[in-house]
Write a protein that holds these residues in place. Structure first.
Motif, short mmCIF file in Angstrom:
data_model
loop_
_atom_site.label_atom_id
_atom_site.label_comp_id
_atom_site.label_asym_id
_atom_site.label_seq_id
_atom_site.Cartn_x
_atom_site.Cartn_y
_atom_site.Cartn_z
N ILE A 1 0.81 -1.13 0.07
CA ILE A 1 -0.04 -0.10 0.00
C ILE A 1 0.68 1.21 -0.06
O ILE A 1 0.57 2.17 -0.80
N LYS A 2 1.58 1.30 0.91
CA LYS A 2 2.71 2.34 0.99
C LYS A 2 3.30 2.75 -0.21
O LYS A 2 3.66 3.78 -0.68
N GLN A 3 3.90 1.31 -0.78
CA GLN A 3 4.71 1.70 -2.03
C GLN A 3 4.03 2.00 -3.11
O GLN A 3 4.50 3.16 -3.79
N ILE A 4 2.63 1.64 -3.17
CA ILE A 4 1.81 2.33 -4.44
C ILE A 4 1.79 3.58 -4.20
O ILE A 4 1.77 4.69 -4.90
N LYS A 5 1.12 4.03 -2.73
CA LYS A 5 0.93 5.42 -2.44
C LYS A 5 2.08 6.42 -2.58
O LYS A 5 1.88 7.64 -2.95
N PHE B 1 -5.05 1.34 9.00
CA PHE B 1 -4.06 1.80 9.73
C PHE B 1 -2.74 1.66 8.75
O PHE B 1 -1.79 2.36 8.80
N ASN B 2 -2.74 0.74 7.84
CA ASN B 2 -1.89 0.51 6.82
C ASN B 2 -2.00 1.57 5.78
O ASN B 2 -1.50 1.32 4.69
N ASP B 3 -2.90 2.51 5.79
CA ASP B 3 -2.96 3.49 4.90
C ASP B 3 -3.77 3.21 3.66
O ASP B 3 -3.80 3.82 2.64
N ALA B 4 -4.69 2.31 3.68
CA ALA B 4 -5.79 2.02 2.82
C ALA B 4 -6.68 3.04 2.72
O ALA B 4 -6.99 3.46 3.79
N ASP B 5 -7.46 3.38 1.53
CA ASP B 5 -8.44 4.30 1.56
C ASP B 5 -9.54 3.62 1.48
O ASP B 5 -10.51 4.42 2.09
N ILE B 6 -9.67 2.58 1.09
CA ILE B 6 -10.88 1.83 0.98
C ILE B 6 -10.78 0.33 1.51
O ILE B 6 -10.04 -0.23 1.12
N VAL B 7 -11.89 -0.17 2.33
CA VAL B 7 -11.69 -1.44 2.85
C VAL B 7 -12.92 -2.21 2.24
O VAL B 7 -14.04 -1.87 2.17
N VAL B 8 -12.59 -3.26 1.58
CA VAL B 8 -13.34 -4.19 0.98
C VAL B 8 -13.98 -5.28 1.73
O VAL B 8 -13.24 -5.96 2.54
N VAL B 9 -15.33 -5.23 1.95
CA VAL B 9 -15.71 -6.82 2.96
C VAL B 9 -16.75 -7.49 2.33
O VAL B 9 -17.33 -6.89 1.37
N TRP B 10 -16.87 -8.74 2.36
CA TRP B 10 -17.70 -9.56 1.86
C TRP B 10 -18.19 -10.67 2.65
O TRP B 10 -19.30 -10.98 2.40
N LYS B 11 -17.28 -11.45 3.33
CA LYS B 11 -17.67 -12.54 3.83
C LYS B 11 -18.86 -12.64 4.55
O LYS B 11 -19.82 -13.30 4.41
N ASN B 12 -18.77 -11.53 5.64
CA ASN B 12 -20.04 -11.53 6.54
C ASN B 12 -21.25 -11.42 5.72
O ASN B 12 -22.39 -12.04 5.88
N ASN C 1 4.68 6.20 -4.81
CA ASN C 1 4.93 6.26 -6.13
C ASN C 1 3.86 6.93 -7.00
O ASN C 1 4.15 7.75 -7.90
N TYR C 2 2.60 6.49 -6.75
CA TYR C 2 1.66 7.19 -7.48
C TYR C 2 0.47 7.70 -6.95
O TYR C 2 0.24 7.44 -5.64
N ASP C 3 -0.28 8.69 -7.54
CA ASP C 3 -1.36 9.35 -6.85
C ASP C 3 -2.65 8.63 -6.94
O ASP C 3 -3.36 9.19 -7.78
N VAL C 4 -3.01 7.41 -6.48
CA VAL C 4 -4.14 6.86 -6.62
C VAL C 4 -4.34 6.36 -5.19
O VAL C 4 -3.95 6.50 -4.17
N LEU C 5 -5.85 5.96 -5.34
CA LEU C 5 -6.50 5.27 -3.90
C LEU C 5 -6.15 4.06 -4.01
O LEU C 5 -6.03 3.24 -5.02
N VAL C 6 -5.93 3.21 -2.66
CA VAL C 6 -5.80 2.09 -2.69
C VAL C 6 -6.94 1.50 -1.94
O VAL C 6 -7.32 1.72 -0.96
#
Lengths: 315, 222
Positions: A257-261, A284-295, A263-268
């Protein structure tokens, strides 16, 4: 019961009308000035109107549910035959402009089982512009683009809808289909040919929707991003459901996540598991969007809880 | 199910259902023609698209025809395979790019549902590597160039030389080649020992020509 509750709630629209009425009775010119001011305000903040109508739409959908619970058979038929598409379609124009913002943290809820269950889950979710609803790949493949327009109709107006079409080829056609069905974002596979991803991102910009590149089964997301002509809006770090089930030792590469953010101006976006703690870890690891599905895939009980605690704890 | 000795022509449909109906009516009647519900068609119409194709083709053939659902499955093999099998497909496709766990699960689920499994090797450099990792072999391996790739990058070629190698190592699998459009190209893929040739572009642009191509093809393989 539900209806009365809603009537007692504070209603900005009726308040505005009462104020207008008083203004007119004092002085017609004053009233006219006020109308112009209100119109000006609405043009500047179209969202304020959307939230009002979304409340209204939720109220009506709840009402419909209450009715179905009481007298089952007739209303079930009515429910399946008459889709509440009409009110939502009016807002397609408005909500197409909804794009993701850089500074907010989002919860992305993937719906994968059936449309009935999707409706069930959506009705329990709190209303917030930080909740994204995804029409999952199986849903799209089973119901077609109807899945997207149905979910859009079920959700409060202005909700951000993601079409998880996992495009691998013929990007232009798929993006057009998804955008026309009312999606605010579409996904493409990171393992697809680079030409496809390029044309996918280009098409998404043309149709004014967000482009998401799903890095499932891609070892190094950076090496894919490097080859692209233009950057996507969102990069998704993703573990497949089948993978997770059959080989649990594979992990989501949080360090990327940090590597991508950096180097590039994108949301993760990160598929963050199904508890609030895992969601927190992703954020906490700097993601902008958390995807949930299992529940959500299994039962819709804990849905609202997770969504609510997400909204409370992660600002 | 598919016959090992026979050659097949697979025609992919990606347009709207109304147009597809007219196109199917133009095709010659033969069991050697396979109808494919393309990925965009499935994503647009869902299961009902597959069922519609199946019904039209069955009407034309006067008996159940062979329908391929080009799912391009990437995850959740189980759900998707069950859905298309219910809709009446005789085969489903899975991406060779998908996680190995998904492909394994996909092949197993296809066997359970009684349909053929096809693994699409689009953008896979060495199909061999993937076949080696699998627990069970799929029924068909599809060698494939993406449409977007084809348009923007002409020097990439379908690895026809791979056909012999795959067949030599894994005797049982059928090989399908997607990409050729003219009679000559179709002949070339058969000459290289493929079992199925997939076409779609010429049909998209000039349906009548392809009906002609289908007839040429039938004469050729008789």
């Amino acid at each position: 019961m539900q209806l009365q509750n809603n009537k007692n709630k504070f209603n900005p629209f009726s308040l505005v009308i009462i104020v207008l009425f008083i203004a007119f009775s004092i002085n017609p010119i004053f009233g006219g000035v006020l109308i112009v001011a209100i119109i000006f305000f609405l043009v500047k903040n179209p969202k304020s109107l959307t939230t009002y109508f979304s409340n209204y739409l939720q109220m009506t959908s709840k009402l419909q549910e209450n009715l179905t619970e009481n007298n089952s058979d007739i209303f079930k038929e009515l429910n399946t035959n008459t889709q509440p598409i009409i009110p939502a379609n009016i807002f397609n124009v408005l909500s197409k402009k909804v794009r993701l913002e850089k500074r907010k943290k989002y919860l992305h809820i993937a719906l994968n089982s059936t449309l009935e269950e999707a409706g069930d889950i959506i009705s329990q979710l709190p209303v917030s512009d930080r909740i994204l609803i995804e029409a999952g790949t199986p849903l799209i493949k089973i119901y077609g683009t109807e899945a997207i327009s149905r979910i859009k109709a079920l959700a409060p107006a202005g909700t951000y809808i993601v079409a998880d079409n996992k495009c691998t080829d013929l990007a232009a056609r798929e993006v057009e289909m998804m955008a026309n069905a009312g999606a605010n974002a579409s996904t493409c596979l990171g393992v697809a040919p680079i030409e496809t991803i390029d044309s996918f991102i280009e098409e998404c910009q043309k149709f004014n929707i967000d482009s998401m590149v799903d890095m499932m089964n891609v070892e190094n997301a950076l090496s894919v991003l490097k080859k692209l002509k233009k950057l996507p809006d969102v990069v998704m770090l993703h573990r497949g459901v089948d993978e997770t089930e059959f080989s649990a030792e594979k992990q989501i590469p949080f360090y990327q996540i940090k590597q991508i953010k950096g180097n590039y101006d994108v949301l993760v976006a990160v598929a963050g598991g199904d508890t609030i703690r895992e969601a927190q870890r992703a954020i906490f690891n700097d993601a902008d969007i958390v995807v949930v599905w299992k529940n959500f895939y299994q039962s819709s009980n804990d849905t609202a809880k997770l969504a609510e605690s997400f909204l409370q704890e992660i600002k | 199910m598919l016959n090992q000795r026979s050659k097949y022509l697979q025609i992919a449909f990606n347009r709207s259902l109304d147009e597809v109906k007219g196109m199917i009516a133009m095709l010659p009647v033969s069991e050697k023609i396979i109808i494919e519900a393309g990925t965009p068609l499935i994503k647009q119409y869902g299961k009902s698209g597959i069922t519609a194709l199946k019904d039209w083709w069955e009407e034309k053939l006067q008996k159940p025809g062979y329908i391929v659902a080009d799912l391009k499955c990437m995850d959740r093999g189980t759900t998707e395979v069950q859905a298309v099998a219910e809709a009446g497909a005789s085969a489903a496709t899975c991406l060779g790019l998908a996680p190995i766990e998904t492909i394994n699960e996909f092949i197993r689920e296809c066997e359970k549902a009684g349909i053929d499994s096809m693994v699409d090797m689009m953008n896979v450099e060495f199909p061999f590597e993937i076949l080696q990792k699998l627990k069970k072999l799929p029924t068909v391996v599809v060698l494939h160039r993406g449409v977007d790739e084809n348009e923007k990058n002409r020097e990439k070629q379908i690895p026809l030389d791979q056909i012999h190698r795959i067949k030599g190592t894994y005797g049982k699998v059928l090989i399908s080649v997607a990409g050729g459009e003219t009679t000559r190209e179709v002949v070339r893929t058969f000459f290289n020992d493929s079992d199925i040739a997939v076409i779609w572009r010429s049909f998209y642009e000039a349906p009548k020509n392809t009906a002609q191509l289908a007839q040429d093809f039938l004469k050729l393989v008789k």
